[in-house]
Design an enzyme around this catalytic site. Structure first.
Site, PDB file in Angstrom:
ATOM      1  N   HIS A  34      -5.022   1.515  -1.932  1.00  0.00           N
ATOM      2  CA  HIS A  34      -5.758   2.738  -2.311  1.00  0.00           C
ATOM      3  C   HIS A  34      -7.210   2.702  -1.838  1.00  0.00           C
ATOM      4  O   HIS A  34      -8.033   3.501  -2.278  1.00  0.00           O
ATOM      5  CB  HIS A  34      -5.659   3.002  -3.818  1.00  0.00           C
ATOM      6  CG  HIS A  34      -4.273   3.430  -4.230  1.00  0.00           C
ATOM      7  ND1 HIS A  34      -3.858   4.733  -4.186  1.00  0.00           N
ATOM      8  CD2 HIS A  34      -3.199   2.705  -4.645  1.00  0.00           C
ATOM      9  CE1 HIS A  34      -2.588   4.805  -4.578  1.00  0.00           C
ATOM     10  NE2 HIS A  34      -2.163   3.584  -4.850  1.00  0.00           N
ATOM     11  N   THR A  35      -7.513   1.763  -0.970  1.00  0.00           N
ATOM     12  CA  THR A  35      -8.871   1.687  -0.427  1.00  0.00           C
ATOM     13  C   THR A  35      -9.037   2.591   0.791  1.00  0.00           C
ATOM     14  O   THR A  35     -10.152   2.977   1.117  1.00  0.00           O
ATOM     15  CB  THR A  35      -9.181   0.237   0.005  1.00  0.00           C
ATOM     16  OG1 THR A  35      -8.033  -0.273   0.692  1.00  0.00           O
ATOM     17  CG2 THR A  35      -9.482  -0.653  -1.179  1.00  0.00           C
ATOM     18  N   GLY A  52      11.458   6.383   0.577  1.00  0.00           N
ATOM     19  CA  GLY A  52      10.790   6.372  -0.732  1.00  0.00           C
ATOM     20  C   GLY A  52      10.542   4.982  -1.278  1.00  0.00           C
ATOM     21  O   GLY A  52      10.348   4.799  -2.472  1.00  0.00           O
ATOM     22  N   ASP A  99      -1.031   4.014   6.700  1.00  0.00           N
ATOM     23  CA  ASP A  99       0.387   3.910   7.058  1.00  0.00           C
ATOM     24  C   ASP A  99       0.633   4.345   8.498  1.00  0.00           C
ATOM     25  O   ASP A  99       1.336   3.670   9.254  1.00  0.00           O
ATOM     26  CB  ASP A  99       1.235   4.787   6.125  1.00  0.00           C
ATOM     27  CG  ASP A  99       1.060   4.408   4.675  1.00  0.00           C
ATOM     28  OD1 ASP A  99       0.433   3.361   4.412  1.00  0.00           O
ATOM     29  OD2 ASP A  99       1.525   5.158   3.814  1.00  0.00           O
TER      30      ASP A  99
HETATM   31  C1  GLA Z   1       0.257   5.411   0.525  1.00  0.00           C
HETATM   32  C2  GLA Z   1      -0.663   6.210   1.441  1.00  0.00           C
HETATM   33  C3  GLA Z   1      -1.706   5.314   2.103  1.00  0.00           C
HETATM   34  C4  GLA Z   1      -2.410   4.430   1.081  1.00  0.00           C
HETATM   35  C5  GLA Z   1      -1.412   3.748   0.152  1.00  0.00           C
HETATM   36  C6  GLA Z   1      -2.083   3.001  -0.963  1.00  0.00           C
HETATM   37  O1  GLA Z   1       1.049   4.534   1.251  1.00  0.00           O
HETATM   38  O2  GLA Z   1       0.064   6.883   2.437  1.00  0.00           O
HETATM   39  O3  GLA Z   1      -2.622   6.096   2.822  1.00  0.00           O
HETATM   40  O4  GLA Z   1      -3.364   5.169   0.355  1.00  0.00           O
HETATM   41  O5  GLA Z   1      -0.510   4.670  -0.413  1.00  0.00           O
HETATM   42  O6  GLA Z   1      -2.836   1.944  -0.479  1.00  0.00           O
END
Ligand code: GLA
Length: 396
Positions: A36-37, A123, A179
């Site tokens: 979540h960074t 998912g 991602d």
């Molecule tokens: C999902 C989002 C990413 C990232 C992660 C948490 O995978 O697509 O951008 O924020 O959560 O790290």
């Protein structure tokens, strides 16, 4: 599925004749640390997996895109001139979102037949969606301009950014860039140390000397995740606004150091906002420490940082849940496990574990058994092989 079977399936759906078939791929990812960074301008440390999406593609002579997947026999047919009409498709919106964003960015997109073979569990928090998006982006730009792959190279970072826009505008998840970047820019046996503020990155070799990264899948789908994800993002932005009173130059939470945070944290009077911000500030530092630890071969320290990361995601960011916590708690009971944490957005999905090779069988057996007893259904486990990023695999 081997390539010959894959091609036979394609010909079964779309018939023979026409131009050459081309095969493209892009992988899922596991994030080693830094959760979540990314949407806070921070650091992440993901690695591309060998689990990937493959696309068999063939251009058409009209403006129609036809999509099908090997595990979903329903054909989706769309007109390139009217892409926004398909925003609410249950399956196909990632792909068409990418087509739309590519066209907005000025790419020439041709009508085509595309068949998807998705091997990233859907998912699962291993970025099945980014794999589909990035593979689609590479396929569409390659078909649209023959020079790609011959004289011109595809700008993979641009493909990642366009894929992220598709996720924002078509899927409604205000995700960060991790991602799509990992899927586009992965490198075999390396993790990517990425600075999400300016997208500078370094491929760091992953040498685990007697240890492996084992992924544990809770098999709990992240159904409610999207709303909570956007909520977390908003909470971080609210925290940043308050701290900007003393740090006016900070344009994301990453610009605030652990020391600065400790000095001014009393400004965050809302307990929830404070917990969210605290996770981000310390998680960024943990990524920096982890990269250093891995470069120095200090697996014990890396394992500890993984554990701290999970605890912070559980207690401060509150994105774990009983399934992920059970997998992690049980993993930590096994001798030979140096670290265990959730990976990805949370609310279900997967954990990543640093496990001594000699303990892997015991790990899978005991953690699997305890999980089933407590949660009522099975977890799945994969040894994570780190693979290359998105690319064309060949022509037939
Ligand atoms: C999902 C989002 C990413 C990232 C992660 C948490 O995978 O697509 O951008 O924020 O959560 O790290």
């Amino acid at each position: 599925m081997d390539t010959i079977t894959l091609i036979q399936r394609f010909l079964g759906y779309f018939g023979g004749g026409g131009e050459q078939l081309r095969i493209f791929t892009s992988p899922g990812r596991v994030n080693l640390i830094g959760e979540h960074t990314d949407y806070n301008g921070g650091f992440v440390f993901p690695a591309a997996l060998t689990l990937a999406t493959r696309i068999v593609a063939r251009p058409r002579n009209d403006n129609i895109i036809k999509l099908i997947a090997t595990d979903l026999e329903k054909m989706v047919e769309t007109d390139l001139n009217n892409l926004s009409a398909y925003k609410n498709l249950k399956w196909g919106n990632y792909q068409l979102g990418v087509a739309d964003e590519l066209m907005k960015a000025g790419f020439n997109i041709r009508g085509c037949d595309l068949m998807y073979d998705d091997k990233v569990p859907l998912g699962s928090g291993l970025s099945s969606s980014a794999a589909i998006e990035v593979a689609t982006a590479i396929a569409l730009v390659s078909l649209g301009d023959e020079a790609y792959g011959k004289t011109k190279e595809i700008d993979m970072i641009e493909m990642a950014l366009i894929s992220q826009k598709a996720e924002h505008n078509y899927v409604g998840v205000m995700c960060g860039i991790m991602d799509q970047f990992a899927s586009a820019m992965g490198k075999k046996d390396h993790a990517i140390f990425l600075d999400c503020k300016d997208l500078s990155y370094e491929h760091v070799p992953i040498m685990l000397d007697g240890y492996s990264l084992v992924i544990g899948n809770t098999n709990k789908k992240r159904s409610l995740g999207e709303g909570k994800y956007n909520e977390r993002r908003a909470q971080c932005e609210a925290g940043l606004e308050i701290l900007r009173e003393v740090f006016p130059k900070a344009d994301c939470l990453r610009d605030i150091s652990v020391m600065d945070y400790e000095e001014y944290k009393s400004m965050l009077r809302d307990d929830i906002i404070k917990k969210r911000v605290e996770h981000i500030i310390y998680e960024n530092q943990r990524v920096l420490d982890s990269v250093k630890a891995l470069k120095e071969g200090n697996l014990e320290l890396f394992g500890k940082l993984m554990n701290q990361s999970h605890n912070s995601l559980r207690d401060l960011y509150e994105v774990t849940g009983i399934e992920l916590d059970t997998l992690v708690d049980e993993a930590r009971k096994i001798d030979g496990v140096l670290g265990s944490r959730m990976t990805g957005a949370g609310f279900g999905g997967c954990t990543v574990n640093l496990v001594a090779n000699k303990s892997i069988d015991e790990f899978i057996l005991k953690v699997g058994k305890a999980y089933k007893e407590k949660i009522g259904y099975e977890a799945s486990f994969y040894i994570s092989d780190i693979g290359d990023g998105g690319r064309e695999l060949g022509r037939r």
